[in-house]
Enzyme design. Structure first.
Site, PDB file in Angstrom:
ATOM      1  N   HIS A 307       0.851  -1.183   0.000  1.00 24.92           N
ATOM      2  CA  HIS A 307       0.000   0.000   0.000  1.00 24.92           C
ATOM      3  C   HIS A 307       0.885   1.231   0.000  1.00 24.92           C
ATOM      4  CE1 HIS A 307      -3.078   2.874   1.171  1.00 24.92           C
ATOM      5  NE2 HIS A 307      -3.928   1.987   0.714  1.00 24.92           N
ATOM      6  N   ASP A 365      -7.967  -5.367   0.154  1.00 23.38           N
ATOM      7  CA  ASP A 365      -8.480  -6.090  -1.005  1.00 23.38           C
ATOM      8  C   ASP A 365      -8.102  -7.566  -1.003  1.00 23.38           C
ATOM      9  OD1 ASP A 365      -9.797  -3.983  -2.068  1.00 23.38           O
ATOM     10  OD2 ASP A 365      -8.042  -3.209  -3.090  1.00 23.38           O
TER      11      ASP A 365
END
Ligand code: ACO
Length: 430
Positions: A307, A365
């Protein structure tokens, strides 16, 4: 913005004072707005890794500590104790609602869920095999052609109506895109259902029989919406802000956000992640994929890992993982091959030096796809579901931006490395 300190920048012996702004939380911010006018230099920051493009009071992220708050409330508390529409109210209006305020807000959203009947024909213009995100970009953009009474961004009332319409109609549009792709009739929304249950109903019910929404699935759906509701100045939110800075109407701006979200480095990662897990297929093939992810000459990346901001853990992933366990238990799915691959991949990657050194952890996700798959959604619906959830974040940031007296059209500059000035050469002499 209180500024008591400044930094000094020296270029070729000349000094410039740059004010330092102190935020409520997070790193200090150097104000370079006057730098070009005073010093004739630009700053250079591709990917905006060190640039704050606006001030905001909505969402805060501390990537090193794994903290995410909305209006000051930690995401884990919101996911455990609140629900999506209450979080929507919080994001939009700045505070948790009273009972009356929430009832009124829920009533408004519930009564805006149907779309203009003529829009049904618009759906039918798409090929059946269109990706639902392609349909959503088109249909949401086309809302500006159907709702003329909420496109004037300078009118406070119209802005409010557009906000409600977008939050209310996005699940209907996503569900219709899905129904169209599988050749089933569109299901109208039902006002007695809550937001998440209504979405499940519009996706999975058929007119031929009754459909009962399982409360555990509805809760899991609501949690997926809640966990994706807003995430500070991410790529799609910044896209919405940039589109809106020109004065574009809200439906056009949100369509731009949907387009940006679609990419596999952003919202498209949940689809890409599940497809990757299926491609790996069996646990014994994991090492091969880990090696590929580590190979600098191979473009392959472990989807659902890493991320831009979280370099410790993604707080949303923790909640999502617990939710995944709950849903899989309910569905009696303990041992399917995709789940086995996911669990083993997570274990191996978390122990691997490459992933540890680069601070790559499973993001939200990684788990959301597993839940959505268990619920019966095809992978192509994963990103549209993210778009449904993120709409409130886009809208809240859009409203905040329009209310900002400092609003200027977004216009980044560049480091030009092209040819110097040269004279045009006639085609006969080239
Ligand atoms: N697998 C393997 N290596 C990775 C991964 C990954 N998933 N992510 C990053 N790396 C490596 C990069 O190759 C790079 O290595 P290098 O320093 O040797 O060049 C290093 O880690 C840093 O990566 P960057 O791409 O520079 O980091 P950035 O902050 O720009 O990217 C991103 C973040 C786009 C999320 C990236 O981690 C990625 O592509 N992940 C996979 C896609 C994904 O899951 N996206 C979902 C994001 S969450 C969301 O949108 C809700």
């Amino acid at each position: 913005m209180a500024e008591t300190r400044s930094a000094t920048l020296t270029i070729d012996g000349k000094s410039y004072e740059l004010p330092i702004h102190s935020p409520t939380a997070g790193p200090d911010v150097l104000d370079i707005r006057k730098l070009y006018a005073q010093a004739n230099v630009f700053t250079y920051d591709p990917g905006f890794t060190s640039t704050a493009a606006c001030d905001s009071t909505i969402t805060f992220i501390d990537g090193d500590e794994g903290i995410l708050t909305h209006r000051g409330y930690p995401i884990d508390q919101l996911a455990a104790e609140s629900h999506f529409l209450e979080v929507c109210y919080l994001l939009l209006y700045g505070d948790l609602p009273s009972k009356e305020e929430l009832d009124q807000f829920e009533g408004i959203i519930t009564r805006h869920t149907m779309i203009h009947e003529q829009m049904h024909y618009f759906f039918r213009g798409f090929r059946r095999d269109s990706h639902p995100m392609a349909t959503m970009v088109g249909v949401v953009g086309a809302m500006s052609a159907f709702y003329h009474d909420s496109t004037d961004v300078n009118d406070q009332k119209q802005r409010e109506i557009a906000s409600h319409r977008l939050i209310a109609k996005m699940p209907t549009i996503a569900a219709m895109a899905y129904k169209y792709s599988i050749g089933q009739p569109f299901m109208y929304p039902r006002n007695e259902l809550d937001y998440a249950s209504n979405f499940l109903h519009m996706c999975f019910a058929v007119p031929a029989e009754d459909y009962k929404v399982d409360p555990i699935l509805s809760r899991a759906m609501d949690r997926i919406f809640t966990l994706h509701a807003d995430h500070e100045q991410n790529a799609s939110t910044s896209t919405v802000r940039l589109a809106s800075s020109s004065g574009a109407n809200p439906f056009a701006c949100i369509a731009a956000g949907i387009a940006c979200l679609w990419g596999p480095a952003h919202g498209g990662a949940n689809q890409a992640c599940l497809e990757m897990l299926r491609e790996i297929g069996t646990v014994d093939r994991i090492p091969e994929y880990i090696e590929r992810a580590k190979d600098r000459n191979d473009p392959f990346r472990l989807m659902g890992f890493g991320h831009r901001v979280y370099k410790n853990f993604d707080p949303r992933a923790k909640v999502m993982k617990a939710s995944a366990d709950e849903v899989l238990d309910l569905m009696g799915i303990q041992n399917n091959p995709t789940l086995q691959v996911a669990k083993e991949l997570e274990r191996i990657a978390l122990e691997d030096d490459y992933f540890q050194d680069k601070k790559l952890y499973p993001n939200v996700d990684f788990y959301s796809g597993i839940i959505l798959d268990a619920m019966g959604f095809p992978t192509s619906m994963f990103t549209p579901i993210f778009a449904v959830a993120r709409t409130v974040g886009w809208i809240s940031q859009w409203k905040e931006q329009l209310a900002d007296p400092q609003l200027k059209i977004g216009r980044p500059r560049q480091l030009y490395l092209g040819d110097k000035l040269r004279d045009y050469v006639d085609i006969s002499r080239r």
